[in-house]
Design a protein around this motif. Sequence first.
Motif, mmCIF file in Angstrom:
data_model
loop_
_atom_site.group_PDB
_atom_site.id
_atom_site.type_symbol
_atom_site.label_atom_id
_atom_site.label_comp_id
_atom_site.label_asym_id
_atom_site.label_seq_id
_atom_site.Cartn_x
_atom_site.Cartn_y
_atom_site.Cartn_z
ATOM 1 N N HIS A 47 43.208 50.574 40.297
ATOM 2 C CA HIS A 47 43.378 49.478 41.251
ATOM 3 C C HIS A 47 44.590 48.638 40.850
ATOM 4 O O HIS A 47 44.637 48.091 39.741
ATOM 5 C CB HIS A 47 42.115 48.630 41.286
ATOM 6 N N ALA A 48 45.567 48.541 41.734
ATOM 7 C CA ALA A 48 46.789 47.790 41.446
ATOM 8 C C ALA A 48 46.517 46.303 41.233
ATOM 9 O O ALA A 48 47.229 45.649 40.470
ATOM 10 C CB ALA A 48 47.795 47.977 42.576
ATOM 11 N N GLY A 49 45.482 45.787 41.867
ATOM 12 C CA GLY A 49 45.186 44.355 41.772
ATOM 13 C C GLY A 49 44.843 43.886 40.374
ATOM 14 O O GLY A 49 44.956 42.693 40.077
ATOM 15 N N LEU A 50 44.435 44.788 39.487
ATOM 16 C CA LEU A 50 44.122 44.389 38.119
ATOM 17 C C LEU A 50 45.354 44.415 37.219
ATOM 18 O O LEU A 50 45.315 43.908 36.107
ATOM 19 C CB LEU A 50 43.032 45.300 37.540
ATOM 20 N N ALA A 51 46.441 45.022 37.681
ATOM 21 C CA ALA A 51 47.731 45.095 36.979
ATOM 22 C C ALA A 51 47.680 45.861 35.661
ATOM 23 O O ALA A 51 48.591 45.743 34.855
ATOM 24 C CB ALA A 51 48.313 43.700 36.771
ATOM 25 N N GLY A 98 40.406 62.409 46.614
ATOM 26 C CA GLY A 98 39.364 62.040 47.559
ATOM 27 C C GLY A 98 39.457 60.562 47.888
ATOM 28 O O GLY A 98 40.387 59.870 47.458
ATOM 29 N N PRO A 99 38.476 60.073 48.637
ATOM 30 C CA PRO A 99 38.531 58.665 49.041
ATOM 31 C C PRO A 99 38.349 57.728 47.848
ATOM 32 O O PRO A 99 37.636 58.036 46.903
ATOM 33 C CB PRO A 99 37.380 58.529 50.032
ATOM 34 N N PRO A 108 39.836 44.108 48.013
ATOM 35 C CA PRO A 108 40.160 45.420 48.582
ATOM 36 C C PRO A 108 40.905 46.308 47.572
ATOM 37 O O PRO A 108 41.794 45.841 46.855
ATOM 38 C CB PRO A 108 41.067 45.088 49.770
ATOM 39 N N PHE A 109 40.502 47.557 47.535
ATOM 40 C CA PHE A 109 41.109 48.532 46.625
ATOM 41 C C PHE A 109 42.513 48.881 47.079
ATOM 42 O O PHE A 109 42.739 49.246 48.230
ATOM 43 C CB PHE A 109 40.255 49.799 46.577
#
Length: 150
Positions: A47-51, A98-99, A108-109
Amino acid sequence: MSPDEIRAIELLRRVPYGRLATSVRAMPFVAPARHVVAGGRVLLRMHAGLAHHEACDGSVVAYGADNFGSGSERVWSVQFSGTARVVEPTAEELAAFGPGPELVDGEPFVPVHLRIAPRFVTVHALDYAGGAAGTRPAARPAGRHLHHAA
């Protein structure tokens, strides 16, 4: 590829998730990641949001996966160490993942991908099949560590 590398990749393909480890300002951290194996390299989706990917890009990391919670009489663990790079995966690689999840920690992922070119590979196995049929020690509380397997 060495026999250990081939075995490690074979085992890694059996589970979808593992743990990425590196350090930030001399402090270690471990983050979960989804993986696929492509071209003898480990490709991770995070997840990019966690950096976490920012701390890993260009750094030496370790990525490990195992079947500890499977209940199997043959318990294994693999670890790949090497330099990680943020990459754009191919369409085929994206399909192999996959998803993704809808949310990560309530947000949001947003996927980001790292590729690890393994420099060191370790494989450990614990085999409980030699004991009484179907017996394996019960899981221990959090904090249990498997240091070295024979």
